[in-house]
Enzyme design. Structure first.
Site, mmCIF file in Angstrom:
data_model
loop_
_atom_site.group_PDB
_atom_site.id
_atom_site.type_symbol
_atom_site.label_atom_id
_atom_site.label_comp_id
_atom_site.label_asym_id
_atom_site.label_seq_id
_atom_site.Cartn_x
_atom_site.Cartn_y
_atom_site.Cartn_z
ATOM 1 N N GLU A 91 -10.682 51.092 18.604
ATOM 2 C CA GLU A 91 -9.692 51.828 17.814
ATOM 3 C C GLU A 91 -8.541 52.349 18.675
ATOM 4 O OE1 GLU A 91 -9.269 55.685 14.886
ATOM 5 O OE2 GLU A 91 -10.999 55.502 16.197
ATOM 6 N N ASP A 92 -8.851 52.794 19.900
ATOM 7 C CA ASP A 92 -7.858 53.535 20.693
ATOM 8 C C ASP A 92 -7.244 52.768 21.863
ATOM 9 O OD1 ASP A 92 -8.364 55.604 19.010
ATOM 10 O OD2 ASP A 92 -9.671 56.705 20.368
#
Length: 735
Positions: A91-92
């Site tokens: 996600e990051d």
């Protein structure tokens, strides 16, 4: 302090936390496992390099702490720890799920996929968290570790929320209370459930939280001394009987104290089971049940038990695997003390939930129950085609309720939620049996389908191939599986009937030589006040809209009267509404909304009846404008959790002369002329209007509801204080 020194300190702290993680895994990690964990740690370090949390600390602290919770507090293995370390990487950072699959294999990639949050925009009515939650449940049938790591992630976020804005704290804490704490409970993770609840209360009701913490601290020393005294005789006797045991003093959680205060309408000092003892036996599995009952016998030799407070979860464990023997006994000086008796194995299962079952492979009962639960989730997901929010609300029904134990005709034990009906039982056996349920026999006697089952009941289901689910069945069931299957069957049946109705309507219109165009169908939908064409077809199919109604519609259409009448009615309604709004605007100027403190039209929520002085917030409804609720409203947690985007700050800015209705609950000892005293103080002494009063006495005690009209919270406090001074009144609380 120089930047270099700060960086060195942070690097040392990262190394220390990583070593602590490896120490937590010592008993279940070989060289290959340690290499896997190191590889995951290095990837997380690279992915989160130079990224910081809101608190200012390096982001890598977060995955390290989540992995530590997974390893130490839950007790999962190396694969779960590695997945926890890289749970935010996809996600990051620029790493993809394909990269994870290539580097760590399909198993870890599947877990990460389940943990990766959904990106994109969803319907405003649906909480993104609800959609995320549904995605996690889609992976639960493959791997329960997805949910467990997610709970660890949520726990660490809750532990480190100080630097977040207040509105985000309330949103996350409400979500945690609404979904994650019940889920931890369902998985048997009691310590995590308790901490999630307490941390949530800290942010949703900070003053209440601080008050209980301070009171617990001030009374704890005395309570611990009392419990030491209480256990002296028990310790001596258990040693004589040659038991290997430990005794722990247990404090009731802050959240459960608050819940009990609200549910029973009592003060902190009136809660007598704030502290309890737990006796943990070093017994082999083959004798642990008999040993627990022997210890129960020792305890009750010294202290008289309350027969209504015996809970035997050893003979019939809870559906989440919890096993323990609980009793409440009368200790010295007239204090009730809860005593929990369990083996070391049972204690580990209670602390670490299903993760601990995997350690005791010779006892597969817990794992089997987990498999049954996962299969139920899979069934629910397959049958669900509604919104994520509706799904989550149904699913939540099975997370946190009390349970009952019932039997099939052959004597097999089944666990159901408290309040379950024969329909819950039949859907629990099999969906096809549930859908064909005609009736039920409980203990050999015919009962209605809305009969509430009790522990010990034996149930026989009567079926018929002609039977179909009915709308009112939804009012009879409490289990998520039954609700989901009934809704699905009703939707399917309604769709079939709507298809049939469409063909019928086309024939009827063709008969009167009218072409069933899209415009005409939409006009009919408006004329009959329906939502969509499907509703129209369904009503034609079941005969609610027949030839007479269709002729009437056609007559109005041909005369143009329907159009004229509609405009007249709608136009008048608009004018009336606008007048009402203007009138309300002139009357209500004591609440303001948002950061700009703007005056807006609003209505007060009937569920909690706010009055000036209460801490409140606004909820923007779909069709009733802004509804104002108290922060302590029973619906507040649900709204803050699922509709954060629709909430708006609200506060009272003045206390103009206005009147508000609120309900008081009054309890005490019945005395002569009590009602007269109550009404005299309220009406004469305080000049307060009484809307209704209902006080009932039974065996010398009374309880009643009084509806009063007050100006604000200060005014209400005066009324409550005055009523408490009446002889015999023990408590007065706002409902």
């Amino acid at each position: 302090m120089s930047t270099e020194t700060q960086e060195q300190l942070e690097n040392r702290e990262i190394t220390n936390r990583y070593r602590a993680l490896l120490r937590a895994m010592q008993d279940r990690a070989d060289n290959d496992d340690r290499k896997l964990i190191r590889k995951a740690f290095k990837l997380a370090q690279d992915a989160h390099a130079d990224v910081r949390r809101k608190s200012g600390e390096p982001y890598i602290f977060h995955p390290l702490e989540v992995a530590q919770i997974v390893a130490k507090e839950i007790g999962l293995g190396p694969v779960s720890v590695a997945a926890a370390l890289i749970h935010d990487v996809v996600e990051d950072s620029d790493y993809t799920l394909e990269d994870i699959d290539r580097l760590f294999g399909e198993e870890i990639a599947r877990i990460i996929d389940g943990l990766t949050k959904i990106s994109g925009v969803f319907d405003q009515d649906i909480s993104m968290q609800a959609e995320n939650f549904r995605k996690m449940l889609l992976t639960i049938s493959d791997d329960i570790r997805v949910i467990i790591i997610k709970l660890a992630d949520r726990l660490h976020n809750m532990r480190t929320m100080e630097s977040m804005p207040a509105h985000k704290q309330v949103k996350i804490a409400s979500e945690t209370l609404y979904l994650y704490a019940p889920l931890a409970h369902r998985l048997g993770l009691y310590n995590i459930k308790t901490e999630l609840e307490d941390l949530s209360l800290r942010y949703t009701e900070p003053e209440v939280y601080r008050d209980i913490v301070l009171k617990l601290k001030s009374s704890k020393a005395d309570e611990i001394k009392y419990l030491k005294r209480f256990t002296t005789k028990i310790r001596e006797e258990l040693k004589k009987e040659n038991f290997n045991f430990t005794i722990k003093e247990r404090t009731k959680s802050i959240y459960s104290i608050r819940k009990k205060m609200i549910n029973q309408g009592i003060s902190f000092d009136e809660i007598y089971d704030k502290f309890a003892i737990r006796i943990i036996l070093d017994s082999p599995p083959e004798t642990e049940k008999a040993d627990a009952w022997r210890v129960y016998s020792v305890v009750t030799d010294f202290y008289r038990p309350n027969p209504e407070r015996l809970r035997d979860w050893i003979s019939a464990p809870k559906s989440n695997g919890y096993e323990s023997l609980h009793t409440t006994v009368m200790g010295p000086e007239g204090h009730w003390v809860e005593v929990q008796i369990r083996s070391e194995r049972m204690d580990e299962v209670a602390e670490k939930g299903y993760a601990a079952h995997w350690k005791y492979k010779e006892d597969a009962s817990g794992a089997n129950k987990l498999d049954i639960w996962i299969n139920q989730i899979r069934e629910m997901l397959e049958n669900n085609d509604g919104s994520a929010l509706e799904f989550v609300n149904d699913f939540k029904l099975n997370l946190f309720g009390e349970e009952i134990y019932v039997f099939t005709p052959k004597g097999d034990l089944r666990i159901l939620p408290a309040g379950a009906s024969p329909l819950d039982f039949s859907f629990g056996i099999h969906t096809d049996i549930g859908l064909k349920t005609l009736g039920a026999k409980v203990n050999g006697r015919l009962v209605p389908l809305n009969y509430k089952l009790r522990s010990g009941d034996q149930i026989e289901i009567l079926t018929s191939l002609k039977q179909k689910p009915k709308e009112d069945w939804l009012n009879y069931v409490v289990s998520a599986k039954a609700k989901s299957n009934i809704k699905s069957a009703l939707k399917s049946e309604k769709k079939e009937q709507a298809d049939e109705g469409k063909a019928i309507l086309q024939r009827k219109l063709n008969y009167v030589k009218v072409k069933p165009s899209e415009n005409l169908i939409n006009e009919m939908v408006k004329y009959f006040g329906l939502k969509n064409p499907s509703e129209l077809y369904y009503r034609v199919s079941i005969g609610i809209i027949g030839n007479a109604q269709i002729k009437e519609f056609m007559r109005d259409q041909s005369q143009g009267f329907y159009s004229y009448l509609k405009n007249r009615i709608l136009g008048k309604a608009k004018k009336d509404t606008s007048k009402a709004v203007q009138k309300e605007k002139t009357e209500k100027k004591i609440l303001v909304f948002g950061n700009e403190e703007t005056e807006l039209d609003y209505k007060l929520g009937k569920c909690c009846s706010p009055i000036p002085g209460d801490d409140v917030f606004g909820y923007i409804t779909s069709n009733e404008g802004i509804k104002v609720h108290r922060h302590t409203c029973p619906n507040a947690i649900y709204l803050q959790s699922n509709h954060a985007g629709r909430l708006i700050k609200a506060k009272w800015i003045s206390t103009e002369q206005s009147e508000y209705t609120t309900v008081l609950v009054i309890r005490g000892i019945d005395t002569v002329g009590l009602v007269n005293k109550v009404t005299q103080i309220i009406s004469n002494d305080l000049n307060v209007n009484i809307r209704s009063i209902n006080i009932a006495g039974d065996e010398g005690v009374f309880e009643g509801l009084i509806t009063v009209v007050v100006k604000d919270k200060i005014h209400l406090s005066k009324v409550i204080e005055k009523l408490k001074l009446i002889e015999g009144v023990s408590s007065v609380d706002r409902r």
